[in-house]
Scaffold this motif. Sequence first.
Motif, PDB file in Angstrom:
ATOM      1  N   GLU A 143       0.803  -1.219   0.000  1.00 60.93           N
ATOM      2  CA  GLU A 143       0.000   0.000   0.000  1.00 60.93           C
ATOM      3  C   GLU A 143       0.834   1.267   0.000  1.00 60.93           C
ATOM      4  O   GLU A 143       0.290   2.370  -0.024  1.00 60.93           O
ATOM      5  N   MET A 144       2.147   1.142   0.035  1.00 57.60           N
ATOM      6  CA  MET A 144       3.015   2.318   0.091  1.00 57.60           C
ATOM      7  C   MET A 144       3.010   3.065  -1.240  1.00 57.60           C
ATOM      8  O   MET A 144       2.848   2.471  -2.311  1.00 57.60           O
ATOM      9  N   SER A 145       3.228   4.375  -1.150  1.00 64.12           N
ATOM     10  CA  SER A 145       3.437   5.165  -2.355  1.00 64.12           C
ATOM     11  C   SER A 145       4.795   4.826  -2.957  1.00 64.12           C
ATOM     12  O   SER A 145       5.673   4.284  -2.284  1.00 64.12           O
ATOM     13  N   ALA A 146       4.979   5.152  -4.215  1.00 61.85           N
ATOM     14  CA  ALA A 146       6.190   4.741  -4.932  1.00 61.85           C
ATOM     15  C   ALA A 146       7.450   5.322  -4.303  1.00 61.85           C
ATOM     16  O   ALA A 146       8.472   4.635  -4.192  1.00 61.85           O
ATOM     17  N   ASP A 147       7.415   6.601  -3.869  1.00 62.16           N
ATOM     18  CA  ASP A 147       8.617   7.219  -3.312  1.00 62.16           C
ATOM     19  C   ASP A 147       8.998   6.587  -1.968  1.00 62.16           C
ATOM     20  O   ASP A 147      10.176   6.338  -1.699  1.00 62.16           O
ATOM     21  N   ARG A 148       7.995   6.328  -1.131  1.00 56.34           N
ATOM     22  CA  ARG A 148       8.294   5.696   0.158  1.00 56.34           C
ATOM     23  C   ARG A 148       8.714   4.235  -0.025  1.00 56.34           C
ATOM     24  O   ARG A 148       9.534   3.724   0.729  1.00 56.34           O
ATOM     25  N   ARG A 149       8.154   3.587  -1.032  1.00 54.72           N
ATOM     26  CA  ARG A 149       8.532   2.205  -1.281  1.00 54.72           C
ATOM     27  C   ARG A 149       9.999   2.110  -1.681  1.00 54.72           C
ATOM     28  O   ARG A 149      10.699   1.164  -1.313  1.00 54.72           O
ATOM     29  N   MET A 150      10.488   3.080  -2.420  1.00 57.82           N
ATOM     30  CA  MET A 150      11.895   3.073  -2.834  1.00 57.82           C
ATOM     31  C   MET A 150      12.815   3.175  -1.622  1.00 57.82           C
ATOM     32  O   MET A 150      13.819   2.465  -1.528  1.00 57.82           O
ATOM     33  N   LEU A 151      12.459   4.042  -0.672  1.00 60.53           N
ATOM     34  CA  LEU A 151      13.273   4.188   0.527  1.00 60.53           C
ATOM     35  C   LEU A 151      13.195   2.933   1.391  1.00 60.53           C
ATOM     36  O   LEU A 151      14.192   2.503   1.972  1.00 60.53           O
TER      37      LEU A 151
END
Length: 543
Positions: free
Chosen positions: A203-211
């Motif tokens: 459910e994470m957004s793409a930017d937070r998923r990258m981190l």
Amino acid sequence: MTGWSHHLIIAPILLPLVAAAVLLFIDERERTWKALVSLAATLLLVGITLALFRAEGGSAGQERAYLLGNWSAPFGIVLVLDSLSALMLLLTSIVALAALIFSLARWHAVGAHFHTMFQLLLMGVNGAFLTGDLFNLFVFFEVMLAASYGLLLHGSGPLRVKAGLHYIAVNLAAALLFLIGVSLIYGTAGTLNMADLAVRIPEMSADRRMLMQAGAGVLGIAFLIKAGMWPLCFWLPTAYSAASAPVAGVFAILSKLGIYVILRLTMLLFGEGPSAGFGSSVLLYGGMATLIFGTVGVLASQALGRLAGFSVLVSSGTLLMVIGINDGSISAGALMYLVSSTLTISAFFMLIELVERGQDAGASVLAVTMEAYGDAEEKEPAEGEGVTMPGTMAMLGICFAACGILLSGLPPLSGFIAKFAMLSAMMGTGAIGVPPSAAVWVLIFLVILSGIAALISMTRAGIRTFWSSLEGTVPRVLVIEILPVMGLLALTLALTIWAGPVMQYMEATIRTLSDPRIYVDAVHNAAVISDASATVSNQAGGP
């Protein structure tokens, strides 16, 4: 699993902890009492883990969550027992019992607090297999490492101290990476509970998923160091070959701890959703590189200790490669290979001391035991009293031949069955993200090549040790030393005889791991006990 039996889930952690605390109050000169307490605790641990293993049964839906402090997940600490963790707990206790019995002949008496550190090591390893959150995984990981530092240095000697310092430095760096990775994951996901992470990551957004993936990558490096993936593995053969025989024997399970965590997190957190397949290519090609490096090391090794150390890398490379392929049918064979190779390598490390004891070239690992204290008058630790093994060279030769057959994967023992299961599955399925025709055949070639290399090296070492040495003397081997080796090898024979049920258990385990919802539901549905006096089960779906 209801009533008091439900509390058996925490027993593999509490029992070694209590035993270690009791051992601290026993004077070091009372070595017999220390040995009895440690042996009794380890025997009881084997019984408990066997009960947990039998209760689990390898069936989906049997996962059990234990809420420490009676706090519901994800806010409280949770322990989770499933078929994979039950298998690893039983394997750890069996290897530990064999190593402890072996040490009672002499090694437990050559340094202080051996039994205390041994029990703390078991506590850390068992806790890592059971924990359901990343922070407590870090805690148990540190307990295990702290105990392993002392055990590796046990017996002293310049070679052991040098290898121990390298081992400490590398694992301190791994612990730092572990902490950084956990911090990044917590900062992005807001939780470290593994079941909760499995729900939040998709459910994470793409930017937070990258981190978050960056944190998972850093965390992965820490466990790849422990698993021994190339190029993070240069410390392992030296450290394991320098350790005393029983310590090296129990260390055989430590590299599998790294494999376990990688397999668990890969299939739980990155098995499906936008992050599916994260890190698979690294594991696949890193496993291939590790397998190649380990194979070359096995061929080049002249000392038996280094041969055993590089055999650990061959095992780790094979397992990492299979995790990278991410195919259930191959992974089931790999789990059997994990059990078989761990039992074999542990037995081989202990057998090496017995074999080298009769050589006059100073190969015995006991030769450097007391040198670090600078006292030239010190003698090697006296051999323990007991019954000497009759037909010593015949028994050593049979055990050595069995280790050679198992490491090379020749029929009819379990090493062959496990490799055959993996290879047959590889020829029937393709690897994810790479051309099947090329990648699968390369993997098959590497697995077969590693077996041939082990056969050549073990044959060469066997000829040099048992046939060509005219000056060697027959070693004095006690029954208490050869029995653990024979016991571990007998278990590989049992795996061969009951290969059908064993493979069914492994296949059921992989099916369960492939469905993260089973693990997530077991944790989230664990019941909080409303009345402390009531006997309530925390089994998933329980009242």
